[in-house]
Design a protein around this motif. Structure first.
Motif, PDB file in Angstrom:
ATOM      1  N   TRP A  36      -1.756  26.333  -7.432  1.00 51.33           N
ATOM      2  CA  TRP A  36      -3.058  26.964  -7.217  1.00 51.33           C
ATOM      3  C   TRP A  36      -3.935  26.861  -8.455  1.00 51.33           C
TER       4      TRP A  36
ATOM      5  N   CYS B 268      -0.861  38.697  -4.238  1.00 54.40           N
ATOM      6  CA  CYS B 268      -1.194  37.514  -3.429  1.00 54.40           C
ATOM      7  C   CYS B 268      -2.101  36.601  -4.249  1.00 54.40           C
TER       8      CYS B 268
ATOM      9  N   ALA C 118      -3.396  33.655  -2.426  1.00 59.07           N
ATOM     10  CA  ALA C 118      -4.460  33.982  -1.468  1.00 59.07           C
ATOM     11  C   ALA C 118      -5.788  34.176  -2.191  1.00 59.07           C
TER      12      ALA C 118
ATOM     13  N   LEU D 130      -2.450  32.438   5.355  1.00 59.37           N
ATOM     14  CA  LEU D 130      -1.958  31.077   5.108  1.00 59.37           C
ATOM     15  C   LEU D 130      -0.919  31.032   3.997  1.00 59.37           C
ATOM     16  N   THR D 131      -1.019  31.962   3.037  1.00 58.87           N
ATOM     17  CA  THR D 131      -0.057  31.915   1.926  1.00 58.87           C
ATOM     18  C   THR D 131       1.060  32.934   2.067  1.00 58.87           C
ATOM     19  N   GLY D 132       0.908  33.866   2.974  1.00 54.14           N
ATOM     20  CA  GLY D 132       1.909  34.925   3.045  1.00 54.14           C
ATOM     21  C   GLY D 132       2.567  35.088   4.393  1.00 54.14           C
TER      22      GLY D 132
ATOM     23  N   LEU E  12       2.452  32.715   7.042  1.00 56.64           N
ATOM     24  CA  LEU E  12       3.055  31.480   7.559  1.00 56.64           C
ATOM     25  C   LEU E  12       4.409  31.261   6.895  1.00 56.64           C
TER      26      LEU E  12
ATOM     27  N   ALA F   4       7.373  29.699   4.737  1.00 56.04           N
ATOM     28  CA  ALA F   4       7.246  29.143   3.385  1.00 56.04           C
ATOM     29  C   ALA F   4       7.031  27.635   3.423  1.00 56.04           C
TER      30      ALA F   4
ATOM     31  N   ARG G 231       3.347  26.540   3.604  1.00 57.83           N
ATOM     32  CA  ARG G 231       2.317  27.112   2.723  1.00 57.83           C
ATOM     33  C   ARG G 231       1.509  26.058   1.977  1.00 57.83           C
ATOM     34  N   TRP G 232       2.014  24.832   1.981  1.00 54.67           N
ATOM     35  CA  TRP G 232       1.203  23.759   1.392  1.00 54.67           C
ATOM     36  C   TRP G 232      -0.109  23.602   2.159  1.00 54.67           C
TER      37      TRP G 232
ATOM     38  N   ALA H 247      -2.245  25.786   2.920  1.00 56.89           N
ATOM     39  CA  ALA H 247      -3.364  26.497   2.294  1.00 56.89           C
ATOM     40  C   ALA H 247      -4.001  25.639   1.208  1.00 56.89           C
TER      41      ALA H 247
END
Lengths: 173, 742
Positions: free
Chosen positions: B97, B197, B200, B428-430, B432, B434, B437-438, B440
């Motif tokens: 990120w 997060c 996020a 999308l980051t939490g 979904l 693991a 998560r790419w 996002a």
């Protein structure tokens, strides 16, 4: 405290909107005889256009934009001091009259003097615009503009002559 | 180049002063913040303090460069005195990120900086946002402006612009707004990290920062992005309050919430939201809610009240230009307000609400700007409704998005979009799995790619409000500002022409707004005030057949002696009622209007004189829709014989129905005629154009500017002498007329 503030905010709403007022200044009426109310260029759709007619132009406005002329329509126009002169006349030759008359010529006269001519070989819209010779216009006074079509259509029913469809005419700076 | 450096300094100085004020304030709050949170919150917390300081200078008439410099130095010194030390670092965010955020922040940051640094040419920025600011600076404080309804709006952000404008003029204001565009993703990132997060937060920061409408708005002298940052700050502070409740924090939250109203009326919801959020948390924690809510309210009111009082004093309506039905005043017509609100809800080209998603996501030609197609994923945020954090964000987004239905322009989604972006990021980051998560990161990068100006140009509609690639030569003032503005800003040339061809202090009537930020004249835009509406109505009366005073409505009744006569409206409808002249007769003779006569009207009482001035070019108009009970009343001073009342009216009022009542010599009101009879139309009054021109002169209009493409332009050009006008300058798409006999 908040109640007081809120009440203060509402005060403007409490003002009676219908306070009595004295009569305003009475504007002097402007009359059509006042030369200054006449214009140097007039469009036929203008509600005040008829004030400028000396003759040869129908009092009926057609389609909200034009008027029939007779063989020699004439207008009076007021030219302000300092405004230089170009003559502009927007008109059209109707297909119905053209079938009878064929090509026509329109001669323009300013204060009685010939100022130009437009040949109309086809029916349709024309805009004649030419600078006027110096001295032809009288600034600060009424001027006359006339134009004459060499051949007019004569109504078989009442013998009335129809010349052109006139949209606008006058002098421009 | 020195000019460019001065502008950059002005923008940076203003942002630094706001940061300093916020830092000084935060250091006094009993709060445990991370370093990132501190610097993210400092700008939106300091902005209200700086803005209010500028407000005071304007109220005192001392808005000058040295005073602003002193204020700036004082805030900087206060921050240095209470400089934050030993702030703990925020929890880290995943490496992927960090890279993604940098990949978006750097190119877009440079893009926005160059755009904001360039001469300001946004439609609203170059007109009222900075036009009013310029007037304040020239007047060294507030001016009583009754002819521009935009000047009546709250101007919290514009006062920050004034601070910057004093040092660096127009572009410095845009750079100030850009500072808020920087604060907004910082707040999202900080909040994400606080809630665990960080990914996020980074996702939301990327979405918001790269979004085309955020970019063009935030890099212009607008205020929407600033308001979005402030609303997010209110949300943030109320969440902090729930964790670390204290009276000073409640006061800070209230101050920012009140400042939201002080920046934009539609952001008033920050106050009830803050009250409910703190009240709910206090109730759950069994805290003394009354004290906290009282402090919150008092702080909010301190930010709101100055604007209410200013408008009350200047305009007789604390909420001007709104609520004119509640607070009738001569400066903004009720009918205008209703029409304006309708227009804001129904943009041209939008035939159904179903068109809005495509418009705001990727087309943009009707609603001015696009969020970017990726915001179409926002409904996925609903998948996170089971998580309290997502619920809180979505609730705030819904509340702050409610005003969208009062103005469906894309930029009115800006206040809600950050909440939706953060909630979507949390999903999308939490939420979904693991292994997905790419997604996002891919979405954020895709959004950045799709939001770059060259890409936006490919899919958005022609005419959409979007940012072009910047002209760095213009930003650095290597290209003359006038040349750049002539290319980019419609009406700039005409505004300059107006300035060159008119004298200072002249009042100039225009029908379409000019970029008045670049014209130091008193431009009276016809639609922007009641006075402008009336002037336009007078000027257009000779041009519009339906407005000509040729209709006649006559009340004939038994002769009698009456002291007062009242013409009452009996119909309801959507039309306005108007009377060009009201004349009273007795035995065929018109009663001479005497000095003892008095007149009044229940609607638009300020204009009733226009029905009794003997001028066919003017008319009293109700300026609100007709309704039973509206009346026009004449007091003759003493009983007089009357047997006929004739109203000279235009023919554009088919719904109007009237009756006449009279107060007889015995003091009894009697109905004299239940209806008026329409009689034959009268001829058009002589010299109507001249009458209109004379009236405008009498109302202190010195010039009239007509654009070549405006309705009536040909008539003004060809009949200038009939109006009593003469052109003094022409070019750049318009003509400047003045009166032949001033």
């Amino acid at each position: 405290m908040r109640v007081v503030l809120f009440s203060l905010l509402l005060l403007p709403a409490c003002r009676p909107p219908g306070d009595w007022q004295p009569l305003p200044f009475q504007r002097p009426a402007l009359t059509a005889n006042d030369e200054s109310v006449l214009r140097s260029f007039v469009r036929m759709s203008d509600p005040e256009a008829p004030r400028h007619f000396l003759g040869g132009i129908s009092s009926s406005l057609e389609a909200g934009s034009w008027r029939w002329t007779r063989k020699r329509p004439e207008l009076k126009l007021f030219v302000r001091p300092g405004s230089v002169g170009r003559l502009r006349v927007e008109f059209a030759v109707a297909e119905d009259t053209f079938r009878e008359t064929g090509p026509v010529r329109v001669a323009f006269f300013v204060n009685g003097s010939r100022a130009g001519e437009q040949r109309c070989p086809r029916p349709g819209q024309y805009a004649y615009e030419q600078p006027l010779p110096t001295g032809l216009l009288r600034p600060g006074a009424l001027n006359t503009l006339a134009f004459e079509v060499d051949k007019a259509w004569i109504s078989p029913a009442d013998g009335e002559a129809l010349g052109l469809i006139l949209l606008a005419a006058g002098f421009l700076p | 180049m020195p000019e460019a450096a001065r502008i950059l300094f002005a923008g940076l100085f203003t942002a630094a002063v706001c940061l300093a004020a916020g830092t000084a304030m935060l250091s006094r709050l009993p709060l445990r913040l991370t370093r990132g949170e501190h610097w993210a919150l400092a700008l939106p917390l300091g902005a209200p303090l700086v803005s209010m300081a500028v407000f005071l200078t304007c109220a005192l008439g001392i808005a000058r460069v040295p005073v602003f410099a002193a204020i700036g130095v004082a805030f900087l010194a206060a921050a240095a005195w209470r400089w934050p030390r030993r702030l703990p670092p925020a929890p880290g965010i995943p490496r992927r990120w960090r890279g993604t955020a940098a990949f978006i922040a750097i190119p877009f940051g440079v893009l926005y900086l160059l755009h904001a640094w360039s001469p300001e040419y946004s439609p609203d920025g170059a007109s009222y946002h900075l036009g009013v600011v310029g007037r304040y600076l020239r007047a060294h404080g507030f001016e009583r402006i009754t002819t521009n309804m935009y000047a009546n709006l709250s101007q919290g952000v514009e006062l920050l612009f004034l601070f910057a404008y004093a040092f660096g003029r127009h572009s410095a204001a845009a750079l100030t707004h850009l500072a808020f565009l920087g604060a907004l993703p910082a707040l999202l990132l900080a909040y994400g990290r606080r809630t665990g997060c960080g990914g996020a937060g980074a996702f939301a920061a990327c979405l918001v920062f790269a979004s085309p409408v955020f970019g063009i708005d935030g890099a212009s002298a607008y205020n929407d992005v600033a308001v979005a940052a402030l609303l997010l700050t209110v949300f943030y502070l109320t969440r902090l309050w729930a964790e670390q409740p204290s009276l000073p924090l409640a006061a800070a939250a209230g101050m920012v919430a009140g400042f939201c109203y002080g920046c934009k009326y539609t952001a008033f919801l920050a106050v009830p939201y803050g009250l409910l959020a703190i009240g709910f948390s206090a109730w759950r924690k069994r805290l003394p809610w009354a004290a906290h809510l009282g402090v919150f309210s008092a702080a909010a009111l301190a930010m709101i009240a100055p604007w209410l009082i200013r408008n009350w004093v200047y305009l007789d309506n604390p909420f001007s230009p709104l609520l004119n039905r509640w607070f009738p005043n001569p400066y903004v017509h009720i009918s205008f307000e209703e029409e304006y609100r309708h227009l804001m809800r129904h943009y041209e080209g939008i035939r159904s609400y179903g068109m809005i998603p495509a418009q705001v996501l990727y087309r943009g030609e009707f609603l001015a700007g696009i969020l970017g197609p990726v915001f179409g994923l926002a409904p996925l945020a609903l998948l996170g409704l089971r998580r309290p954090q997502v619920r809180a964000l979505l609730l705030a987004g819904v509340v702050f998005g409610l005003p969208y239905f009062t103005n469906i322009g894309c930029r009115f989604l800006i206040p809600a979009a950050p909440f939706a972006a953060l909630a979507l990021g949390m999903v999308l980051t939490g939420v979904l799995p693991a292994r997905m998560r790419w997604l996002a990161v891919a979405v954020a990068l895709g959004h950045g790619w799709l939001s770059w100006p060259t890409q936006v140009e490919k899919y958005s509609a022609p005419g959409a409000w979007r940012m072009p690639l910047p002209d760095w030569r213009a930003a650095l003032r290597l290209k003359p500002e006038s040349e750049f503005l002539q290319e980019r800003l419609g009406g700039y040339g005409l505004a300059r022409l107006v300035e060159r061809s008119t004298e200072p202090g002249a009042r100039i009537l225009v029908f379409t707004p000019l970029p008045d930020a670049y014209c130091e004249r008193d431009l009276l835009v016809a639609y922007q005030s009641a006075e402008g509406n009336q002037l336009r109505d007078i000027l257009f009366t000779p041009l519009m057949p339906e407005a000509l005073p040729v209709g006649r409505q006559e009340f004939a009744f038994d002769p009698g002696r009456y002291r007062r006569l009242r013409i009452e409206q009996t119909a309801a409808g959507s039309e306005l009622w108007s009377i060009s002249e009201a004349r009273l007769y007795h035995r065929g003779q018109e009663l001479t209007r005497a000095a003892s006569w008095r007149i009044r009207a229940s609607a638009n009482p300020w204009g009733i004189g226009d029905a009794f001035d003997n001028n066919p070019a003017t008319r009293w108009r109700s300026w609100q829709r007709i309704e039973p009970g509206m009346s026009v009343e004449i007091d003759l001073g003493a009983p007089a014989g009357v047997d006929r009342v004739v109203l000279e009216m235009s023919n554009d009022q088919y719904q109007v129905r009237m009756r006449l009542a009279g107060l007889d010599a015995d003091g009894h009101w009697r109905t004299l005629a239940e209806t008026a009879a329409a009689t034959e139309s009268a001829p058009v009054p002589a010299a109507l154009r001249r009458a209109a021109g004379l009236e405008l002169q009498a109302r202190r209009v010195d010039y009239v500017v007509v654009r070549d493409d405006e309705w009536g332009a040909e008539d003004f050009r060809s009949q200038a002498d009939a109006w009593g006008m003469t052109p003094v300058a022409a070019g750049d798409g318009g003509v400047v007329y003045r009166w032949i006999h001033p």
